[in-house]
Every structure is written in structure tokens, then in C-alpha cells.
Design an enzyme around this catalytic site. Structure first.
Site, PDB file in Angstrom:
ATOM      1  N   SER A   1     -63.055 -48.395 -13.098  1.00 58.95           N
ATOM      2  CA  SER A   1     -62.366 -49.197 -14.105  1.00 58.95           C
ATOM      3  C   SER A   1     -62.186 -50.635 -13.645  1.00 58.95           C
ATOM      4  O   SER A   1     -61.993 -50.904 -12.466  1.00 58.95           O
ATOM      5  CB  SER A   1     -60.989 -48.606 -14.417  1.00 58.95           C
ATOM      6  OG  SER A   1     -60.334 -49.424 -15.369  1.00 58.95           O
TER       7      SER A   1
ATOM      8  N   LYS B   1     -60.222 -40.630 -15.395  1.00 56.33           N
ATOM      9  CA  LYS B   1     -60.652 -41.911 -15.977  1.00 56.33           C
ATOM     10  C   LYS B   1     -60.496 -41.898 -17.500  1.00 56.33           C
ATOM     11  O   LYS B   1     -60.074 -42.886 -18.113  1.00 56.33           O
ATOM     12  CB  LYS B   1     -62.118 -42.208 -15.592  1.00 56.33           C
ATOM     13  CG  LYS B   1     -62.702 -43.464 -16.259  1.00 56.33           C
ATOM     14  CD  LYS B   1     -61.858 -44.702 -15.970  1.00 56.33           C
ATOM     15  CE  LYS B   1     -62.500 -46.030 -16.335  1.00 56.33           C
ATOM     16  NZ  LYS B   1     -62.890 -46.240 -17.699  1.00 56.33           N
TER      17      LYS B   1
ATOM     18  N   HIS C   1     -56.958 -42.316 -18.215  1.00 55.91           N
ATOM     19  CA  HIS C   1     -56.646 -43.743 -17.979  1.00 55.91           C
ATOM     20  C   HIS C   1     -56.978 -44.553 -19.230  1.00 55.91           C
ATOM     21  O   HIS C   1     -56.200 -45.389 -19.684  1.00 55.91           O
ATOM     22  CB  HIS C   1     -57.453 -44.253 -16.775  1.00 55.91           C
ATOM     23  CG  HIS C   1     -57.585 -45.744 -16.702  1.00 55.91           C
ATOM     24  ND1 HIS C   1     -58.452 -46.468 -17.501  1.00 55.91           N
ATOM     25  CD2 HIS C   1     -56.932 -46.657 -15.957  1.00 55.91           C
ATOM     26  CE1 HIS C   1     -58.333 -47.753 -17.236  1.00 55.91           C
ATOM     27  NE2 HIS C   1     -57.423 -47.908 -16.299  1.00 55.91           N
ATOM     28  N   ASN C   2     -58.137 -44.276 -19.808  1.00 54.29           N
ATOM     29  CA  ASN C   2     -58.535 -45.022 -20.999  1.00 54.29           C
ATOM     30  C   ASN C   2     -57.631 -44.704 -22.189  1.00 54.29           C
ATOM     31  O   ASN C   2     -57.300 -45.589 -22.974  1.00 54.29           O
ATOM     32  CB  ASN C   2     -59.996 -44.723 -21.355  1.00 54.29           C
ATOM     33  CG  ASN C   2     -60.954 -45.511 -20.479  1.00 54.29           C
ATOM     34  OD1 ASN C   2     -60.621 -45.900 -19.361  1.00 54.29           O
ATOM     35  ND2 ASN C   2     -62.157 -45.766 -20.964  1.00 54.29           N
TER      36      ASN C   2
ATOM     37  N   GLU D   1     -54.709 -46.653 -21.682  1.00 51.72           N
ATOM     38  CA  GLU D   1     -55.105 -48.047 -21.989  1.00 51.72           C
ATOM     39  C   GLU D   1     -55.029 -48.296 -23.509  1.00 51.72           C
ATOM     40  O   GLU D   1     -54.468 -49.294 -23.963  1.00 51.72           O
ATOM     41  CB  GLU D   1     -56.529 -48.244 -21.461  1.00 51.72           C
ATOM     42  CG  GLU D   1     -57.274 -49.485 -21.879  1.00 51.72           C
ATOM     43  CD  GLU D   1     -58.744 -49.408 -21.404  1.00 51.72           C
ATOM     44  OE1 GLU D   1     -58.990 -49.154 -20.211  1.00 51.72           O
ATOM     45  OE2 GLU D   1     -59.653 -49.586 -22.247  1.00 51.72           O
TER      46      GLU D   1
HETATM   47  C1  6PG Z   1     -62.176 -49.764 -17.941  1.00 53.54           C
HETATM   48  C2  6PG Z   1     -62.376 -49.757 -19.426  1.00 53.54           C
HETATM   49  C3  6PG Z   1     -63.810 -49.527 -19.691  1.00 53.54           C
HETATM   50  C4  6PG Z   1     -64.259 -49.976 -21.052  1.00 53.54           C
HETATM   51  C5  6PG Z   1     -64.005 -48.967 -22.096  1.00 53.54           C
HETATM   52  C6  6PG Z   1     -63.597 -49.537 -23.418  1.00 53.54           C
HETATM   53  O1  6PG Z   1     -61.406 -48.935 -17.477  1.00 53.54           O
HETATM   54  O2  6PG Z   1     -62.780 -50.597 -17.282  1.00 53.54           O
HETATM   55  O3  6PG Z   1     -61.620 -48.767 -20.034  1.00 53.54           O
HETATM   56  O4  6PG Z   1     -64.094 -48.198 -19.389  1.00 53.54           O
HETATM   57  O5  6PG Z   1     -63.796 -51.213 -21.377  1.00 53.54           O
HETATM   58  O6  6PG Z   1     -65.220 -48.302 -22.241  1.00 53.54           O
HETATM   59  O7  6PG Z   1     -63.424 -48.466 -24.217  1.00 53.54           O
HETATM   60  P1  6PG Z   1     -63.521 -48.522 -25.773  1.00 53.54           P
HETATM   61  O8  6PG Z   1     -64.853 -49.086 -26.153  1.00 53.54           O
HETATM   62  O9  6PG Z   1     -63.388 -47.111 -26.176  1.00 53.54           O
HETATM   63  O10 6PG Z   1     -62.401 -49.396 -26.220  1.00 53.54           O
END
Ligand code: 6PG
Length: 495
Positions: free
Chosen positions: A129, A184, A187-188, A191
Site C-alpha cells: 500500500s 490488505k 485496509h482498503n 480506506e
Molecule cells: C493502496 C491503495 C491502492 C489503490 C486502490 C484504490 O493501499 O495503495 O488502496 O491499493 O489506490 O486500488 O482502490 P479503488 O480503485 O477501489 O478506489
């Protein structure tokens, strides 16, 4: 030429940045891309003069590596990962290692790990990430797979990972097979939750008449060194909202279409939560809000057909800004509590043996949800590994108890002004539900199910005795009312 220590496959932005990061830490890196032009362009561009070995077929790539071979895939999740594994296999020997550093679905990672370990090949599925900058300067890394596989790359990962303020590298062994990718993905999901919560505050501020630069200033203040909200996502909100549109006086944020796309990890988080019976209403709300954002045509049509009249804000602006600040913090704690609960459930269901305190430590720097706040999560689980829920950690519980009214106020004022607060409401209601020893909504649903479908219900001791009724063996007793019989007799269901 000296053999390469590690290979990176996939010369998109993340792959190139990771290769450069590894090289900058003293490693020789072999690189490969499906289309040779990209490898060539990289070799002649950013990689020129560096210890980066461009290769143009997979045998050449594998031959360029020292043994055991360590090959990191930075390709699109799904079929491309399987394709590369299949193409690499004939060139690998037992003890070699494939690492998938993309955002793969954790069940795919479990499947791949099993298939490869039957052939003696080690496999790591790792979250990486931090986007392009993180990959280049130091990402947070969440590797899952065999522990011996992790040991093969531990030094490289620790060298390239972001360092937290105490110097600790933001990487740790997460657990077996799919553990790293599950973490991960979660985590997203978290996010998404953070982003939506911030977005709801921004919508409200905009609704009460604030311009983008004023909102940006508030966000910048909330990112102050000692502010509880200080985090990367608050920081980039402040920074991006100040951006002007093509040198004009307009702010870019006012010209960006209100459509948030997504690649799937948020949806997977919610799907996993549904499968594991873990409520994550804030994260789910964030996914739903993105879905609603994408249906632009529908919203443009609906506004013509359904007029919703709302009030306007008449309170004190400074006061509501402070309320929003604390409301956002409580909602954030609630959202992280949901994410952590999901990790714990997955840990049990998939034998991941996750250590929440150590995971929070990895997230302190490098990744998108990085924040000082994560230290508190680590401390909470270090001092009480059996914490029933993150909201029960004394530091969070104290804040929530003293300030929950502000979250209620924010949601109610937002709604009065016609501003949706789906994630905020989810966060608030999660707290209300999790602290309810009796959920009357569930009592009535249990009765309804028994009434229309004879599905049975459990019982509690009484209105002041919320504990479940159990038999002498400690088993929960189940009952059914014969709703259609005269006198509606109740009988105990024996299993
Ligand atoms: C990270 C981000 C990375 C990416 C995602 C965005 O941890 O660096 O989360 O994985 O920016 O793929 O996800 P979406 O396209 O679903 O918003």
C-alpha cells in the site's frame, strides 16, 4: 554480470517504482514486462545506469536470478496472475518463491498457495500500500504465505518498506496463505470508510456555504501535529481541495465529476463481512455511496421528479466545525472497530492467526490510511489482547462516551440541511447497537420469523435480564409458539 537478487514482473507504475526502490537499497533487480517496449523504455529511462537488468523472456528473467529465485508479480489481479504463474512454473525449482504484490482476492491467494506448495514452490500474497510514491519511497507491506517464504524476502521487504516515526519498518509477517491479501483488502475497506466519512463532512461544510479553500484550511488544521485526526487522507484532502482548475479561479474539486470509481477491494471487504456475519456498516456505506455516485444519470433524472425540501443551517459555524471534528473522530474509531472485528473473524475462519496490534503498527506509515492514531490501536491490543471490540479500549471508550452527542448532532444537523450521512450514521448506529444488551428490533424480528415461518426463537431471562436462557448443559434453549392454535401454546424445540 552479477546475478539479480529479486525480479519484478509488470512494468506499470507500481512495478517500476518497487524495482527502483529495491535497487536504491542496494539490490540487483531483474525486470520483465509482457510487452517488451515497456521494459525497454524503463531500462532506457528511469532505470538507466542502475543495477536493474531488463529481460525479454521469462527464461532469461529466471536465469538472471540467484537461487532460490524470488520473483515478484506486480500485475493486474485475476487471470494475469494465474497466467504468469503458469508461465513461470516450468523454469522454477522447489524452494523458489513467487510473490504476488497486487490487490488479489484472498481466496485466489489461498488457492494459488496450495497449488504451488504441492509443487514445492513457495508463494507469498502480499498487500503493498502507498500508491506510486509509497512503492518508490517506502510502502506498507502485508505479506502472507509460508513463514519460510517470508524469511527469504524479509530483509528486502524491511529495507524497502516505509519507516514509522520510531524507525520500525512497516512490514511484518501477517500469516499463512491468504492472510496478507485479506489484511490488505480490509485496509482498503477501511480506506473507503475514511474517505467517505471525510467526504460527508466536506459535503456538509459545502452545504452551509463554505468554499473549497475554507474547507481545505479546516482540513489542514485538523492535520496539525497534535490533532487526533492527523492522517494522510486528511492531509491530501486539504492539499487537493486548494487546487485551482487549469489556472482559473475555480477550484478543481468543484469541476471534478461526482463519481467515485472502484476496483473491487471495498466490495470484497463487504462480501467477506457478509460471509463471516460481521457488521461493517460504515465500510458498506462507503461502498454504497460510491455505487450511488456512479449512477449519475439516475440522479440527474430523479432530481426532476422528486423534490426534497430541506432546512438550512442556522447555528454557529465555529461550533459546528468543532462538532464535526469530534464526530469524525468517533466515526473513524467506529469504522476501524468494524474493520478490526472483520479481521478477527477472518483470522478465526481461515486460521490466519492475525495479530491486530502488529497489523496496526504496519499501517502507521507508507499506506493510505497511515495515521498516528494507529499507534493507539497497537497499544490497545498490546495492553489487552482479549479486547472484545476496539471501541472498548479505554482511550477510545473515554472519548466516545464523552463526545457521542456530537456525532448525533452532526448527523441530525446534516440531515436537516439535506446532506446524506450514510457512513456517519452507520458508525453511530454501530456504536448504539454494540452497546445494547437487548436489541428490541431483533426481538420483534425473531417473533415475526417464528410467526410466519415457524423458525423458532431463543429467550432471555426478562426485561432486566438480557442473558440467554440455557439448559443444565449450558445449551441455548429454543422455543416456538403455535400461532395458529387456540391459546397459542409455546413449546420448546429439542434438537
Ligand atoms: C493502496 C491503495 C491502492 C489503490 C486502490 C484504490 O493501499 O495503495 O488502496 O491499493 O489506490 O486500488 O482502490 P479503488 O480503485 O477501489 O478506489
Amino acid at each position: 554480470m552479477k546475478k539479480a537478487n529479486i525480479a519484478v514482473i509488470g512494468m506499470e507504475v507500481m512495478g517500476k517504482s518497487l524495482a527502483l526502490n529495491m535497487e536504491s537499497k542496494g539490490y540487483n533487480v531483474a525486470v520483465y514486462n509482457r510487452t517488451a517496449e515497456k521494459t525497454k523504455a524503463f531500462a532506457e529511462g528511469a532505470a538507466k545506469g542502475k543495477n536493474i537488468i531488463p529481460t525479454y523472456d521469462l527464461k532469461e528473467l529466471v536465469d538472471a536470478l540467484e537461487s532460490p529465485k524470488k520473483i515478484m508479480l506486480m500485475v493486474k489481479e485475476g487471470q494475469p496472475v494465474d497466467n504468469f504463474i503458469d508461465m513461470l512454473l516450468p523454469h522454477l525449482k522447489p524452494g523458489d518463491l513467487i510473490i504476488d504484490g497486487g490487490n488479489s482476492f484472498f481466496k485466489d491467494t489461498i488457492r494459488r498457495n496450495k497449488m504451488l506448495s504441492e509443487k514445492g514452490i513457495l508463494f507469498i500474497g502480499t498487500g503493498v500500500s502507498g500508491g506510486e510514491e509509497g512503492a518508490l519511497k517506502g510502502p506498507a507491506i502485508m505479506p502472507g504465505g509460508q513463514f519460510e517464504a517470508y524469511k527469504l524476502v524479509e530483509k528486502i521487504f524491511r529495507d524497502i518498506a516505509a519507516k514509522a516515526y520510531d524507525g520500525e519498518p512497516c512490514v511484518d509477517y501477517i500469516g499463512p496463505d491468504g492472510a496478507g491479501h485479506f489484511v490488505k483488502t480490509t485496509h482498503n475497506g477501511i480506506e473507503y470508510g475514511d474517505m467517505e466519512l471525510i467526504g460527508e463532512v466536506v459535503w456538509f461544510f459545502k452545504n452551509i456555504g463554505m468554499k473549497a479553500d475554507e474547507i481545505a484550511d479546516i482540513m489542514a488544521k485538523w492535520n496539525g501535529p497534535n490533532d487526533i485526526l492527523r492522517s494522510y487522507l486528511i492531509e491530501i484532502t486539504a492539499d487537493s481541495m486548494k487546487q485551482k482548475h487549469q489556472g482559473s479561479d475555480e477550484f478543481l474539486v468543484d469541476r471534478v465529476a461526482d463519481i467515485t470509481r472502484m476496483k473491487g477491494t471495498g466490495t470484497w471487504t463487504v462480501q467477506s463481512a457478509l460471509e463471516l456475519l460481521v457488521p461493517i456498516p460504515t465500510i458498506a456505506a462507503a461502498v454504497f455511496a460510491r455505487e450511488m455516485s456512479q449512477d449519475k444519470d439516475l440522479r440527474l433524472e430523479m432530481v426532476k421528479r422528486l423534490k426534497i425540501s430541506t432546512g438550512s443551517f442556522s447555528g454557529n459555524k465555529d461550533e459546528i466545525i468543532n462538532v464535526a471534528h469530534d464526530a469524525l473522530y468517533i466515526a473513524k474509531i467506529s469504522s476501524y472497530a468494524q474493520g478490526v472485528a472483520l479481521l478477527q473473524a477472518a483470522s478465526k475462519a481461515y486460521n490466519f492467526s492475525l495479530n491486530i496490534g502488529r497489523i496496526a503498527k504496519i499501517w502507521r506509515a507508507g499506506c493510505i490510511i497511515r495515521a498516528q492514531f494507529l499507534d493507539e490501536i497497537t497499544k490497545a491490543y498490546e495492553s489487552d489482547p482479549k479486547l472484545p471490540n476496539l471501541l472498548a479500549a479505554p482511550k477510545f471508550a473515554d472519548f466516545v462516551q464523552s463526545n457521542i452527542g456530537k456525532l448525533a448532532t452532526f448527523i441530525s444537523v446534516a440531515h436537516q440541511c439535506g446532506v446524506p450521512a450514510l457512513a456517519m450514521s452507520g458508525a453511530f448506529d454501530y456504536i448504539l447497537q454494540i452497546t445494547s444488551p437487548i436489541m428490541p428490533s431483533a426481538q420483534v424480528s425473531a417473533l415475526q420469523r417464528d410467526y410466519f415461518g415457524a423458525h423458532g426463537y431463543f429467550k432471555i431471562g426478562g426485561p432486566d435480564k438480557p442473558e440467554l436462557m440455557v439448559n443444565e448443559k449450558g445449551q441455548v434453549r429454543e422455543f416456538h409458539t403455535e400461532w395458529l392454535l387456540p391459546g397459542r401454546p409455546e413449546r420448546e424445540i429439542t434438537k
